[in-house]
Design a protein around this motif. Structure first.
Motif, PDB file in Angstrom:
ATOM      1  N   ALA A   1       1.066  -1.192  -0.247  1.00  0.00           N
ATOM      2  CA  ALA A   1      -0.013  -0.452   0.172  1.00  0.00           C
ATOM      3  C   ALA A   1       1.067   1.024   0.379  1.00  0.00           C
ATOM      4  O   ALA A   1       1.786   1.651   0.891  1.00  0.00           O
ATOM      5  CB  ALA A   1      -0.589   0.224   1.011  1.00  0.00           C
ATOM      6  N   VAL A   2       0.731   2.487  -0.790  1.00  0.00           N
ATOM      7  CA  VAL A   2       1.306   3.282  -0.869  1.00  0.00           C
ATOM      8  C   VAL A   2       0.039   4.441  -0.927  1.00  0.00           C
ATOM      9  O   VAL A   2      -0.673   4.795  -1.557  1.00  0.00           O
ATOM     10  CB  VAL A   2       2.214   3.713  -2.210  1.00  0.00           C
ATOM     11  N   PHE A   3       0.574   5.209  -0.029  1.00  0.00           N
ATOM     12  CA  PHE A   3       0.003   6.580   0.600  1.00  0.00           C
ATOM     13  C   PHE A   3       0.952   7.810   0.548  1.00  0.00           C
ATOM     14  O   PHE A   3       2.007   7.915   1.108  1.00  0.00           O
ATOM     15  CB  PHE A   3      -1.395   6.498   1.746  1.00  0.00           C
ATOM     16  N   ILE A   4       0.330   9.093   0.509  1.00  0.00           N
ATOM     17  CA  ILE A   4       0.625  10.437   0.533  1.00  0.00           C
ATOM     18  C   ILE A   4       0.075  11.441   1.401  1.00  0.00           C
ATOM     19  O   ILE A   4      -0.950  11.735   0.739  1.00  0.00           O
ATOM     20  CB  ILE A   4       1.354  11.127  -0.391  1.00  0.00           C
ATOM     21  N   ILE A   5       0.582  11.192   2.751  1.00  0.00           N
ATOM     22  CA  ILE A   5      -0.348  13.191   3.306  1.00  0.00           C
ATOM     23  C   ILE A   5       0.581  14.145   3.545  1.00  0.00           C
ATOM     24  O   ILE A   5       2.142  14.179   3.203  1.00  0.00           O
ATOM     25  CB  ILE A   5      -0.119  12.274   5.005  1.00  0.00           C
ATOM     26  N   THR A   6       0.071  15.308   3.040  1.00  0.00           N
ATOM     27  CA  THR A   6       0.585  16.401   3.280  1.00  0.00           C
ATOM     28  C   THR A   6      -0.544  17.263   3.863  1.00  0.00           C
ATOM     29  O   THR A   6      -1.346  17.646   3.877  1.00  0.00           O
ATOM     30  CB  THR A   6       0.643  17.458   1.587  1.00  0.00           C
ATOM     31  N   ASP A   7       0.731  17.941   4.479  1.00  0.00           N
ATOM     32  CA  ASP A   7       0.255  19.026   5.625  1.00  0.00           C
ATOM     33  C   ASP A   7       1.194  20.223   6.125  1.00  0.00           C
ATOM     34  O   ASP A   7       2.274  19.892   5.963  1.00  0.00           O
ATOM     35  CB  ASP A   7      -0.747  17.794   7.023  1.00  0.00           C
ATOM     36  N   THR A   8       0.516  20.192   7.324  1.00  0.00           N
ATOM     37  CA  THR A   8       1.274  21.804   7.730  1.00  0.00           C
ATOM     38  C   THR A   8       2.176  20.117   9.537  1.00  0.00           C
ATOM     39  O   THR A   8       1.346  19.433   9.390  1.00  0.00           O
ATOM     40  CB  THR A   8       0.799  22.579   8.254  1.00  0.00           C
ATOM     41  N   ILE A   9       3.023  21.092   9.742  1.00  0.00           N
ATOM     42  CA  ILE A   9       3.837  20.413  11.067  1.00  0.00           C
ATOM     43  C   ILE A   9       5.228  21.757  11.232  1.00  0.00           C
ATOM     44  O   ILE A   9       5.442  22.386  10.700  1.00  0.00           O
ATOM     45  CB  ILE A   9       4.892  19.347  10.498  1.00  0.00           C
ATOM     46  N   GLU A  10       5.012  21.301  13.185  1.00  0.00           N
ATOM     47  CA  GLU A  10       6.258  22.414  13.742  1.00  0.00           C
ATOM     48  C   GLU A  10       6.445  21.657  14.880  1.00  0.00           C
ATOM     49  O   GLU A  10       5.541  21.851  15.171  1.00  0.00           O
ATOM     50  CB  GLU A  10       5.035  23.577  14.271  1.00  0.00           C
ATOM     51  N   LEU A  11       7.122  20.941  14.514  1.00  0.00           N
ATOM     52  CA  LEU A  11       8.054  20.224  15.725  1.00  0.00           C
ATOM     53  C   LEU A  11       8.324  20.579  16.797  1.00  0.00           C
ATOM     54  O   LEU A  11       8.311  20.548  17.073  1.00  0.00           O
ATOM     55  CB  LEU A  11       8.946  19.364  15.436  1.00  0.00           C
ATOM     56  N   TYR A  12       8.379  21.510  16.816  1.00  0.00           N
ATOM     57  CA  TYR A  12       9.344  21.888  17.978  1.00  0.00           C
ATOM     58  C   TYR A  12       9.191  23.936  17.819  1.00  0.00           C
ATOM     59  O   TYR A  12       9.136  24.278  17.281  1.00  0.00           O
ATOM     60  CB  TYR A  12      10.975  22.223  17.711  1.00  0.00           C
ATOM     61  N   PRO A  13       8.365  24.566  19.256  1.00  0.00           N
ATOM     62  CA  PRO A  13       7.918  25.993  19.316  1.00  0.00           C
ATOM     63  C   PRO A  13       9.105  26.523  18.653  1.00  0.00           C
ATOM     64  O   PRO A  13      10.268  26.694  18.339  1.00  0.00           O
ATOM     65  CB  PRO A  13       7.840  25.991  20.817  1.00  0.00           C
ATOM     66  N   LYS A  14       8.584  28.045  18.108  1.00  0.00           N
ATOM     67  CA  LYS A  14      10.071  28.458  17.255  1.00  0.00           C
ATOM     68  C   LYS A  14      10.614  29.069  18.397  1.00  0.00           C
ATOM     69  O   LYS A  14      11.909  29.328  17.917  1.00  0.00           O
ATOM     70  CB  LYS A  14       9.257  29.536  17.074  1.00  0.00           C
ATOM     71  N   GLU A  15      10.112  29.491  19.500  1.00  0.00           N
ATOM     72  CA  GLU A  15      10.881  29.989  21.116  1.00  0.00           C
ATOM     73  C   GLU A  15      12.300  29.391  20.797  1.00  0.00           C
ATOM     74  O   GLU A  15      13.792  29.935  20.865  1.00  0.00           O
ATOM     75  CB  GLU A  15      10.507  30.774  21.955  1.00  0.00           C
ATOM     76  N   LEU A  16      12.015  28.154  20.813  1.00  0.00           N
ATOM     77  CA  LEU A  16      13.783  27.261  20.688  1.00  0.00           C
ATOM     78  C   LEU A  16      15.298  27.780  19.745  1.00  0.00           C
ATOM     79  O   LEU A  16      16.041  27.234  19.997  1.00  0.00           O
ATOM     80  CB  LEU A  16      13.210  25.689  20.571  1.00  0.00           C
ATOM     81  N   TYR A  17      14.407  28.046  18.674  1.00  0.00           N
ATOM     82  CA  TYR A  17      15.200  28.009  17.228  1.00  0.00           C
ATOM     83  C   TYR A  17      16.119  29.597  17.793  1.00  0.00           C
ATOM     84  O   TYR A  17      17.009  29.903  17.014  1.00  0.00           O
ATOM     85  CB  TYR A  17      14.630  28.439  16.144  1.00  0.00           C
ATOM     86  N   GLU A  18      15.591  30.458  18.703  1.00  0.00           N
ATOM     87  CA  GLU A  18      16.550  31.826  19.493  1.00  0.00           C
ATOM     88  C   GLU A  18      16.935  31.206  20.383  1.00  0.00           C
ATOM     89  O   GLU A  18      18.402  31.561  20.503  1.00  0.00           O
ATOM     90  CB  GLU A  18      15.326  32.158  19.863  1.00  0.00           C
ATOM     91  N   LYS A  19      16.360  30.102  21.304  1.00  0.00           N
ATOM     92  CA  LYS A  19      16.782  30.299  22.736  1.00  0.00           C
ATOM     93  C   LYS A  19      18.164  29.201  22.356  1.00  0.00           C
ATOM     94  O   LYS A  19      18.649  28.874  23.117  1.00  0.00           O
ATOM     95  CB  LYS A  19      15.824  30.173  23.893  1.00  0.00           C
ATOM     96  N   GLY A  20      17.586  28.438  22.054  1.00  0.00           N
ATOM     97  CA  GLY A  20      18.256  26.615  22.367  1.00  0.00           C
ATOM     98  C   GLY A  20      17.002  26.196  22.496  1.00  0.00           C
ATOM     99  O   GLY A  20      16.445  26.386  23.927  1.00  0.00           O
ATOM    100  N   MET A  21      17.671  24.637  22.706  1.00  0.00           N
ATOM    101  CA  MET A  21      16.961  23.867  24.091  1.00  0.00           C
ATOM    102  C   MET A  21      17.377  22.722  24.722  1.00  0.00           C
ATOM    103  O   MET A  21      18.378  22.270  24.107  1.00  0.00           O
ATOM    104  CB  MET A  21      15.934  23.411  22.735  1.00  0.00           C
TER     105      MET A  21
END
Ligand code: PXG
Length: 289
Positions: free
Chosen positions: A111-131
């Protein structure tokens, strides 16, 4: 308008997009997948993702009933049907429906399927502050049990590590390998910087050969930042000047604390910031080129 999911050549409303309970992807985790991004209307690193999908399928003796070009066209078609120019793509190939026994010989059609959707794995502020991250007690799969180079539908190993992260109140966990060396995170590859040298575990340290990881290695070369693939111990993490993670969902995210030890000054380091910038530019160039 309801989201459309591509299943074996047909675009189906999300609510009706269903796979059989007899599918071995569900019963045994028997199958492979890719997580891909579309940026500015173009599939990011399409060739690398499709190559890895076919390599993973080959390793588990699964024949994908489409060519790479057909799958690429299907991904484009699905995103277009949903009016996405920037999205996450989940491309899944399962062993297909069979009997309640392990044997894949009873599953005639993948079976082959393709889902397209939005994704945000980590909160935005972590990209500025680090995690902050921890090292998990659960190790990565032994390469001779199930090679981490296969992007299979069985993620229990990583899920157990992710639960440890969650218990510790951090978003991600670093997994060691069977030798006790650093492998990767539950859905990201790991890099450190020490003495101006970017370092990441080798493909033989029990990791998924990440597409984003490969882009970062290319960008280091382009920017003349010294870069090594080498075996790392947990101690190397603790004494690192900088640390960051890479993945399709996460992109490039700085790490500023590991097992309670602050990394350098506790904020994203200069080389990490440079690579985050370079990665953003690379995304833009790839979409235009
Ligand atoms: N290691 C593992 C175990 C992964 O699953 C990566 C590294 C990074 O590889 P790429 O090729 O993405 O740079 C992954 C990727 C999700 C999700 O739904 C997981 C991944 C990618 C996208 C979304 O959690 N894993």
């Amino acid at each position: 308008m309801s989201l459309k999911v591509w299943i074996d050549g047909r675009l189906i409303d999300k609510a009706d997009a269903k796979i059989s309970v007899y599918d071995h992807g569900l019963l045994y985790g028997d199958g492979v997948f890719e997580g891909i991004r579309i940026y500015h209307g173009k599939v990011f690193e399409a060739e690398a993702h499709l190559r890895r999908l076919f390599d993973s399928a080959k390793a588990i003796r699964l024949t994908i009933p489409y060519t790479a070009a057909q799958l690429k066209a299907a991904v484009d078609e699905t995103a277009k049907a949903n009016h996405f120019t920037d999205c996450y793509v989940r491309l899944v190939v399962t062993r297909g429906s069979g009997y309640l026994g392990l044997s894949p010989t009873k599953c005639p059609t993948p079976a082959v399927f393709i889902i397209t959707d939005t994704i945000e794995l980590y909160p935005k502020e972590l990209y500025e502050k680090g995690m902050a991250v921890i090292t998990a007690s659960i190790i990565r799969n032994h390469p001779n049990a199930l090679s981490p180079r296969i992007k299979s539908l069985n993620y229990l190993n990583n899920i157990l590590a992710k639960i440890e992260a969650s218990d510790a109140g951090v978003p991600e966990a670093i997994m060691l390998n069977h030798d006790g060396n650093v492998a990767e995170c539950t859905a990201d590859n790991l890099f450190i910087v020490r003495g101006g040298v970017v370092q990441t575990p080798t493909t033989h340290d029990g990791i998924l050969e990440g597409v984003t990881r490969e882009v970062i290695l290319t960008l280091c070369k382009r920017l003349s930042i010294p870069c090594q693939e080498r075996t790392l111990q947990r101690h190397d993490l603790y004494i690192a000047d900088e640390c960051f993670l890479t993945g399709t969902g996460a992109e490039v995210v700085p790490v500023t604390k590991i097992d309670g030890r602050q990394i350098a000054q506790g904020e994203p380091g200069p080389i990490t910031r440079r690579l985050i910038e370079a990665f953003r530019r690379y995304i833009k160039e790839s979409a235009e080129g």
